[in-house]
Design an enzyme around this catalytic site. Structure first.
Site, short mmCIF file in Angstrom:
data_model
loop_
_atom_site.label_atom_id
_atom_site.label_comp_id
_atom_site.label_asym_id
_atom_site.label_seq_id
_atom_site.Cartn_x
_atom_site.Cartn_y
_atom_site.Cartn_z
N GLU A 92 -49.90 -11.80 40.40
CA GLU A 92 -49.03 -11.23 41.43
C GLU A 92 -47.55 -11.46 41.16
O GLU A 92 -47.17 -12.35 40.41
CB GLU A 92 -49.40 -11.73 42.83
CG GLU A 92 -50.00 -13.08 42.96
CD GLU A 92 -50.44 -13.35 44.40
OE1 GLU A 92 -51.56 -13.81 44.57
OE2 GLU A 92 -49.66 -13.10 45.34
N CYS A 333 -46.92 -17.34 46.76
CA CYS A 333 -47.74 -18.39 46.17
C CYS A 333 -49.22 -18.07 46.02
O CYS A 333 -50.08 -18.84 46.43
CB CYS A 333 -47.61 -19.68 46.97
SG CYS A 333 -45.97 -20.01 47.55
N1 SAH Z 1 -45.14 -24.30 38.87
C1 SAH Z 1 -43.79 -24.10 39.23
C2 SAH Z 1 -43.48 -22.71 39.78
C3 SAH Z 1 -44.45 -22.06 40.71
S1 SAH Z 1 -44.51 -22.56 42.39
C4 SAH Z 1 -43.33 -25.18 40.20
O1 SAH Z 1 -44.13 -26.03 40.56
O2 SAH Z 1 -42.17 -25.21 40.53
C5 SAH Z 1 -42.99 -22.10 43.14
C6 SAH Z 1 -42.60 -22.99 44.30
O3 SAH Z 1 -43.41 -22.71 45.47
C7 SAH Z 1 -42.79 -24.47 44.01
O4 SAH Z 1 -41.70 -25.19 44.54
C8 SAH Z 1 -44.04 -24.79 44.78
O5 SAH Z 1 -44.15 -26.16 45.02
C9 SAH Z 1 -43.88 -23.94 46.02
N2 SAH Z 1 -45.12 -23.69 46.78
C10 SAH Z 1 -46.35 -23.51 46.30
N3 SAH Z 1 -47.24 -23.32 47.31
C11 SAH Z 1 -46.54 -23.38 48.46
C12 SAH Z 1 -46.89 -23.24 49.85
N4 SAH Z 1 -48.15 -23.04 50.24
N5 SAH Z 1 -45.90 -23.34 50.75
C13 SAH Z 1 -44.62 -23.55 50.36
N6 SAH Z 1 -44.23 -23.68 49.09
C14 SAH Z 1 -45.17 -23.61 48.13
#
Ligand code: SAH
Length: 346
Positions: A92, A333
């Site tokens: 996505e 996400c």
């Molecule tokens: N792996 C990388 C990039 C992908 S996630 C990383 O960890 O930075 C992108 C961002 O979205 C990250 O800060 C992650 O912690 C956050 N994220 C993931 N799932 C989430 C959720 N359910 N609610 C809020 N932020 C989330």
């Protein structure tokens, strides 16, 4: 196996075509058709002789992805894409419209190994890395479909970009090439959960991209409860690597901080955050938690976000709250893929 024509850098293309007996200047024409005209097949490179096209087709393929589904938000102009890869996997990507232009969040892997408790992208486990062309084609497909030009790119879709280092770096080189998409490196943000050795490696590339760290807590023990990778890399070592990145590139660092009420929004969190960033130009991005079924801390997000925001500002920190966009289409996400796919496959 044939190489991906849409995954080769301009310089490599020049060198490779010469060894195939094609004139060097053709590289510019080919690169332009692949990256600006965004052709779907090598046959469409009509500004080069047929014989040259045939040589290209014998040696290369164009790895194009397809749109599987599109969701347009009714609340704002956010558009979410599900893309089908050639091997049947689905990824996505999201386009957001801001005052200053379009921003696209792209995926770098199918699934993810990192296992963050709150993140939907990791729940299916890790499937595979995306190639540079598959990362790039998310942009080209979205641009073609919406008839727009993407200005800002964030590597924040599913996957951990620094766990797919060489393909991500090739992607950054390709998308910023002046003969191609020509995105300014300053308009690219890479988000990582904090893989120290790769942050150091990236610093040495001397690219003025923005590095964003998913911190989520300034305490190692707390971070370990929600991010398994925190057992391997300690906050002090990550911060030291981020400082190195800052010294090498002079680029302001960002911390992403997903607010989990009662877990990481206490006064001691704000105090510890302040001491962590001392002497660094850091911007903190507060993110409302998007609850998933495995991690559902329902709470009045906005009120708590605002309270913690004020606390951080009082502590002298630079903070913004990330606006929630496209919530009606599960625009974040890995959530959409999980919601849509089971239905489609029924
Ligand atoms: N792996 C990388 C990039 C992908 S996630 C990383 O960890 O930075 C992108 C961002 O979205 C990250 O800060 C992650 O912690 C956050 N994220 C993931 N799932 C989430 C959720 N359910 N609610 C809020 N932020 C989330």
């Amino acid at each position: 196996m044939k190489k991906e024509l849409n995954g080769i850098s301009y310089t490599d293309l020049e060198n490779e075509i010469i060894s195939l007996g094609i004139e060097r200047y053709r590289a510019k024409q080919i690169f332009n058709f692949v990256h600006n005209k965004k052709i779907m097949s090598i046959d469409e490179i009509t500004n080069i002789p047929k014989k040259t096209r045939e040589i290209l087709a014998e040696n290369y393929t164009l790895n194009k992805i397809k749109i599987y589904d599109v969701f347009e938000s009714k609340e704002d102009e956010t558009v979410k894409f599900l893309f089908l890869l050639n091997d049947g996997n689905i990824i996505e990507s999201v386009i957001m419209k801001y005052k200053y232009g379009y921003s696209q969040c792209v995926s770098t892997q199918v699934g993810c190994k990192m296992g963050c408790e709150f993140c939907a992208s990791t729940k299916e486990g890790f499937i595979r890395n995306l190639s540079a062309s598959e990362i790039l084609d998310q942009i080209y497909c979205a641009e073609n479909y919406l008839d727009i030009k993407v200005k800002n790119i964030v590597l924040m879709g599913s996957g951990e970009p620094l766990d797919n280092y060489s393909n991500v770096l090739n992607f950054i080189n390709l998308v910023s090439d002046e003969n191609g998409h020509n995105t300014s490196l300053r308009h690219i943000t890479l988000s990582t959960c904090g893989i120290v050795d790769k942050i150091i490696e990236l610093s040495k590339e001397d690219l003025p991209i923005t590095l964003s760290l998913s911190l989520h807590s300034p305490f190692d023990d707390k971070r370990q409860q929600i991010m398994p990778i925190a057992k391997k890399y300690k906050i002090n070592d990550i911060i030291e690597a981020m400082r190195y990145y800052f010294r090498k590139t002079n680029r302001r660092i960002t911390f992403e901080y997903t607010l989990i009420d009662g877990f990481n929004n206490r006064p001691e969190d704000a105090k510890e955050l302040r001491s962590l960033v001392k002497g660094m130009d850091v911007h903190i991005n507060l993110i409302p938690l998007n609850p998933i079924k495995e991690f559902n801390y329902g709470f009045d997000g906005n009120k708590e976000l605002e309270k913690f925001y004020n606390l951080l500002v009082k502590n002298g920190l630079k903070v913004t709250i990330r606006r929630e966009m496209g919530s009606d289409i599960s625009a974040s996400c890995g959530q959409l893929k999980r919601r849509v796919l089971p239905k489609k496959e029924e």
